[in-house]
Design an enzyme around this catalytic site. Structure first.
Site, short mmCIF file in Angstrom:
data_model
loop_
_atom_site.label_atom_id
_atom_site.label_comp_id
_atom_site.label_asym_id
_atom_site.label_seq_id
_atom_site.Cartn_x
_atom_site.Cartn_y
_atom_site.Cartn_z
N LYS A 1 -6.71 -10.18 -8.30
CA LYS A 1 -7.83 -10.28 -7.38
C LYS A 1 -8.94 -9.31 -7.78
O LYS A 1 -8.67 -8.19 -8.22
CB LYS A 1 -7.34 -9.97 -5.96
CG LYS A 1 -8.31 -10.34 -4.86
CD LYS A 1 -7.67 -10.12 -3.50
CE LYS A 1 -8.67 -10.37 -2.39
NZ LYS A 1 -8.10 -10.09 -1.06
N LYS B 1 0.82 -1.21 0.00
CA LYS B 1 0.00 0.00 0.00
C LYS B 1 0.86 1.26 0.00
O LYS B 1 0.50 2.27 -0.59
CB LYS B 1 -0.95 0.00 1.20
CG LYS B 1 -2.05 -1.03 1.08
CD LYS B 1 -3.01 -0.96 2.26
CE LYS B 1 -4.14 -1.97 2.11
NZ LYS B 1 -5.10 -1.92 3.22
N LYS C 1 -12.42 -3.33 -6.04
CA LYS C 1 -13.24 -2.14 -6.32
C LYS C 1 -12.42 -1.06 -7.01
O LYS C 1 -12.98 -0.16 -7.65
CB LYS C 1 -13.82 -1.59 -5.01
CG LYS C 1 -12.78 -0.93 -4.12
CD LYS C 1 -13.40 -0.31 -2.90
CE LYS C 1 -12.33 0.42 -2.07
NZ LYS C 1 -11.74 1.56 -2.75
#
Length: 344
Positions: free
Chosen positions: A206, A114, A209
């Site tokens: 994966k 991240k 969103k």
């Protein structure tokens, strides 16, 4: 010491809940309530480790709660609440920040992913996220946590923190009548097929969103026509479906669609291939459309109904928070005694 069997898990309110969230987490939550006492949390404090628009955050907290209820989680039987309403999560997280070691947190692969190359500019909260996750679980002294593969490392850290706390304060834990350990070492619960649902456009990624393509995912709020369109456009290969599961090993898109069918029908991939092996994708996709619409259509409709009644959702969250706080406050009182704080 024997601990009461208790499940805790949380979902971040970051919008656009999709099929991967449903199959990878929410269906497991529904199943677990049959055999465990369960606490399900909308982890809004985790969400703000990266900046969130406040109005959007309020909307998505309610949307995740609506998804829980629409999917079959009973907020009367279980505790359903949002994390920020129970201050003890943050209180225990600070104690755990003083128990956890920098080296442990530096090894967390999700932080590295991240933060990317700009680690100096991410929030302290993003770095310390695993301490708060440990606090989320252990403030209720939960024994079991349903997690995906990408969260197993954080759960292992929660166990390490619990163990170090038990070791560091062993004499005090015994003094206050808790035997040789105050916190349990929570166990992961990973069950069923399709715990990792992949993108409909790329079977190696994966479902997310954040993917730019709406056709990469099926959102829980998609209507029947949208679900059908997305499945029909899902990437496949020209070969018919294999008859055995090993035939899926080099075919990620086929493997993903078979896994989705298996998870929605609660059967194995082998059973799916027994029925559809040798079939062309066109006929298999038709069956998958029918199944997905049957399973997901009612959930999307109920979510929309619930989201349109925010007062009801807020009542569910408020009631759940009161019940959660009653447990968390007792844990925190004991932690303060064990650590050596003076309290009323």
């Amino acid at each position: 010491m024997a601990f009461k069997q208790l499940v805790f898990s949380g979902v971040q309110p970051t919008g656009n809940l999709h099929l991967g969230n449903y199959l990878g987490a929410i269906t497991k939550f529904v199943d677990l309530q049959k055999t465990f006492d369960c606490i399900y949390c909308v982890v809004d404090m985790h969400a703000i480790t990266v900046w969130q628009d406040p109005d959007e955050l309020r909307r998505t907290i309610r949307e995740v709660t609506a998804a829980f209820i629409a999917s079959g989680i009973d907020p009367k039987k279980n505790i359903v609440f949002n994390q920020s309403q129970v201050a003890e999560h943050a209180e225990l997280a600070w104690v755990f920040n003083c128990v956890a070691r920098m080296g442990w947190l530096n090894r967390m692969t999700q932080f590295k992913e991240k933060a990317g190359k700009d680690r100096e500019n991410v929030s302290v909260g993003l770095f310390a996220y695993p301490s708060l996750m440990a606090a989320d679980i252990l403030i209720y002294r939960a024994t079991h946590v349903p997690v995906g593969e990408d969260q197993k490392q954080h759960l292992e850290l929660s166990r390490d923190i619990a163990q170090k706390f038990n070791n560091d304060f062993g004499a005090q834990i015994a003094k206050y009548g808790f035997g040789d350990m105050f916190f349990p070492l929570p166990e992961p619960v990973i069950q069923g097929p399709a715990t990792r649902v992949m993108s409909l456009r790329d079977g190696s990624k994966k479902m997310s969103k954040s993917d730019a393509s709406e056709y990469s995912r099926i959102n829980l709020t998609d209507d029947a026509d949208t679900i059908a369109q997305k499945i029909r456009k899902a990437k496949t290969d020209p070969e018919p479906l294999p008859s055995e599961e090993k035939g899926l090993e080099t075919r990620p898109e086929a493997d993903n669609l078979v896994g989705i069918y298996a998870a929605l029908k609660d059967i194995s991939k082998t059973e799916v291939l027994r029925e559809f092996g040798g079939a062309q994708f066109s006929s298999f996709k038709t069956a998958l459309v029918d199944l997905a619409v049957e399973k997901l259509g009612p959930i999307g409709g109920e979510m929309k109904r619930l989201v349109a009644d925010p007062a009801y959702i807020d009542q569910v969250l408020g009631d759940g928070s009161d019940r959660a706080r009653a447990i968390a406050a007792e844990t925190m009182k004991s932690v303060k005694d064990i650590v050596g704080f003076v309290r009323r």
